[in-house]
Write a protein that holds these residues in place. Sequence first.
Motif, PDB file in Angstrom:
ATOM      1  N   ALA A  16     -16.453 -50.334 -45.292  1.00 54.78           N
ATOM      2  CA  ALA A  16     -16.181 -50.159 -43.869  1.00 54.78           C
ATOM      3  C   ALA A  16     -14.930 -50.927 -43.455  1.00 54.78           C
ATOM      4  O   ALA A  16     -14.571 -50.944 -42.295  1.00 54.78           O
ATOM      5  N   LYS A  17     -14.304 -51.594 -44.415  1.00 56.45           N
ATOM      6  CA  LYS A  17     -13.065 -52.344 -44.209  1.00 56.45           C
ATOM      7  C   LYS A  17     -13.231 -53.529 -43.257  1.00 56.45           C
ATOM      8  O   LYS A  17     -12.283 -54.001 -42.675  1.00 56.45           O
ATOM      9  N   SER A  18     -14.450 -54.021 -43.071  1.00 61.46           N
ATOM     10  CA  SER A  18     -14.653 -55.159 -42.186  1.00 61.46           C
ATOM     11  C   SER A  18     -15.371 -56.303 -42.892  1.00 61.46           C
ATOM     12  O   SER A  18     -15.699 -57.300 -42.260  1.00 61.46           O
ATOM     13  N   GLY A  19     -15.624 -56.169 -44.176  1.00 60.12           N
ATOM     14  CA  GLY A  19     -16.367 -57.192 -44.901  1.00 60.12           C
ATOM     15  C   GLY A  19     -15.666 -58.527 -44.959  1.00 60.12           C
ATOM     16  O   GLY A  19     -16.283 -59.578 -44.793  1.00 60.12           O
ATOM     17  N   THR A  20     -14.354 -58.525 -45.174  1.00 60.65           N
ATOM     18  CA  THR A  20     -13.612 -59.771 -45.263  1.00 60.65           C
ATOM     19  C   THR A  20     -13.579 -60.477 -43.916  1.00 60.65           C
ATOM     20  O   THR A  20     -13.777 -61.698 -43.844  1.00 60.65           O
ATOM     21  N   ASP A  21     -13.361 -59.733 -42.845  1.00 57.39           N
ATOM     22  CA  ASP A  21     -13.354 -60.338 -41.514  1.00 57.39           C
ATOM     23  C   ASP A  21     -14.711 -60.951 -41.187  1.00 57.39           C
ATOM     24  O   ASP A  21     -14.799 -62.054 -40.640  1.00 57.39           O
ATOM     25  N   HIS A  22     -15.774 -60.231 -41.525  1.00 52.37           N
ATOM     26  CA  HIS A  22     -17.117 -60.743 -41.257  1.00 52.37           C
ATOM     27  C   HIS A  22     -17.387 -61.995 -42.097  1.00 52.37           C
ATOM     28  O   HIS A  22     -17.963 -62.966 -41.599  1.00 52.37           O
ATOM     29  N   PHE A  23     -16.964 -61.985 -43.360  1.00 51.98           N
ATOM     30  CA  PHE A  23     -17.150 -63.139 -44.233  1.00 51.98           C
ATOM     31  C   PHE A  23     -16.465 -64.373 -43.653  1.00 51.98           C
ATOM     32  O   PHE A  23     -17.054 -65.454 -43.592  1.00 51.98           O
ATOM     33  N   TRP A  24     -15.218 -64.223 -43.213  1.00 52.66           N
ATOM     34  CA  TRP A  24     -14.504 -65.369 -42.670  1.00 52.66           C
ATOM     35  C   TRP A  24     -15.096 -65.827 -41.341  1.00 52.66           C
ATOM     36  O   TRP A  24     -15.109 -67.031 -41.042  1.00 52.66           O
ATOM     37  N   ALA A  25     -15.569 -64.903 -40.525  1.00 49.77           N
ATOM     38  CA  ALA A  25     -16.213 -65.294 -39.263  1.00 49.77           C
ATOM     39  C   ALA A  25     -17.481 -66.100 -39.527  1.00 49.77           C
ATOM     40  O   ALA A  25     -17.735 -67.125 -38.870  1.00 49.77           O
ATOM     41  N   MET A  26     -18.270 -65.646 -40.501  1.00 50.71           N
ATOM     42  CA  MET A  26     -19.492 -66.378 -40.847  1.00 50.71           C
ATOM     43  C   MET A  26     -19.153 -67.741 -41.469  1.00 50.71           C
ATOM     44  O   MET A  26     -19.835 -68.731 -41.206  1.00 50.71           O
ATOM     45  N   THR A  27     -18.097 -67.792 -42.277  1.00 50.40           N
ATOM     46  CA  THR A  27     -17.700 -69.061 -42.888  1.00 50.40           C
ATOM     47  C   THR A  27     -17.234 -70.050 -41.823  1.00 50.40           C
ATOM     48  O   THR A  27     -17.611 -71.231 -41.852  1.00 50.40           O
ATOM     49  N   LYS A  28     -16.438 -69.584 -40.869  1.00 52.49           N
ATOM     50  CA  LYS A  28     -15.966 -70.469 -39.802  1.00 52.49           C
ATOM     51  C   LYS A  28     -17.111 -70.966 -38.940  1.00 52.49           C
ATOM     52  O   LYS A  28     -17.163 -72.147 -38.581  1.00 52.49           O
ATOM     53  N   SER A  29     -18.052 -70.087 -38.610  1.00 55.05           N
ATOM     54  CA  SER A  29     -19.177 -70.540 -37.789  1.00 55.05           C
ATOM     55  C   SER A  29     -20.085 -71.480 -38.587  1.00 55.05           C
ATOM     56  O   SER A  29     -20.670 -72.402 -38.023  1.00 55.05           O
ATOM     57  N   SER A  30     -20.193 -71.285 -39.901  1.00 54.84           N
ATOM     58  CA  SER A  30     -20.975 -72.200 -40.738  1.00 54.84           C
ATOM     59  C   SER A  30     -20.356 -73.592 -40.757  1.00 54.84           C
ATOM     60  O   SER A  30     -21.070 -74.600 -40.660  1.00 54.84           O
ATOM     61  N   VAL A  31     -19.050 -73.651 -40.892  1.00 55.27           N
ATOM     62  CA  VAL A  31     -18.368 -74.949 -40.881  1.00 55.27           C
ATOM     63  C   VAL A  31     -18.515 -75.601 -39.510  1.00 55.27           C
ATOM     64  O   VAL A  31     -18.754 -76.814 -39.403  1.00 55.27           O
ATOM     65  N   GLY A  32     -18.407 -74.797 -38.466  1.00 57.08           N
ATOM     66  CA  GLY A  32     -18.616 -75.332 -37.121  1.00 57.08           C
ATOM     67  C   GLY A  32     -20.014 -75.907 -36.945  1.00 57.08           C
ATOM     68  O   GLY A  32     -20.191 -76.991 -36.389  1.00 57.08           O
ATOM     69  N   LEU A  33     -21.015 -75.201 -37.456  1.00 61.01           N
ATOM     70  CA  LEU A  33     -22.387 -75.693 -37.367  1.00 61.01           C
ATOM     71  C   LEU A  33     -22.599 -76.918 -38.244  1.00 61.01           C
ATOM     72  O   LEU A  33     -23.404 -77.796 -37.907  1.00 61.01           O
ATOM     73  N   LEU A  34     -21.886 -76.984 -39.355  1.00 66.51           N
ATOM     74  CA  LEU A  34     -21.980 -78.149 -40.237  1.00 66.51           C
ATOM     75  C   LEU A  34     -21.549 -79.411 -39.499  1.00 66.51           C
ATOM     76  O   LEU A  34     -22.074 -80.500 -39.750  1.00 66.51           O
ATOM     77  N   ILE A  35     -20.615 -79.279 -38.589  1.00 71.41           N
ATOM     78  CA  ILE A  35     -20.154 -80.418 -37.790  1.00 71.41           C
ATOM     79  C   ILE A  35     -21.015 -80.603 -36.551  1.00 71.41           C
ATOM     80  O   ILE A  35     -21.399 -81.719 -36.201  1.00 71.41           O
ATOM     81  N   LEU A  36     -21.370 -79.495 -35.887  1.00 65.69           N
ATOM     82  CA  LEU A  36     -22.063 -79.578 -34.603  1.00 65.69           C
ATOM     83  C   LEU A  36     -23.528 -79.995 -34.711  1.00 65.69           C
ATOM     84  O   LEU A  36     -24.020 -80.729 -33.853  1.00 65.69           O
ATOM     85  N   VAL A  37     -24.233 -79.526 -35.727  1.00 63.99           N
ATOM     86  CA  VAL A  37     -25.667 -79.822 -35.807  1.00 63.99           C
ATOM     87  C   VAL A  37     -25.933 -81.324 -35.963  1.00 63.99           C
ATOM     88  O   VAL A  37     -26.779 -81.874 -35.243  1.00 63.99           O
TER      89      VAL A  37
END
Length: 123
Positions: A16-37
């Motif tokens: 669907a040509k959106s897998g890489t964008d979704h992967f990076w969005a999930m990675t960025k939010s994971s790193v954000g949660l790693l700091i925020l939690v």
Amino acid sequence: MSYMTDRKRAEGLGSAKSGTDHFWAMTKSSVGLLILVPLFIFTFGSALGGTYEEVVAYYSKPFPAIVAGLTFVVGWVHFKSGAQTMIEDYSHGTARHVAIIAVTCISYAAIAAGLFALVQLAL
């Protein structure tokens, strides 16, 4: 017996040509949660066990309120993205679209409710 070529059978089932964008969005939010939690646990732990007036006074300060708000938003957006991926991978047909809409609505409703409660507490 089907006379379709392999290409014709696979058409529409590819990337669907959106897998890489979704992967990076999930990675960025994971790193954000790693700091925020941990920050949220630290700030929430300071208010835990206090009276209502002490909690209101504590969350009237900008840092704990901002940390709590960011944790709500980033956490629910991360949940929405992960749940949508799971639904896309494992369900088909009309139920898939209904489930994605339901998860999106629940996520944004939870964000709105959490931020509303935080604003009521902070102000």
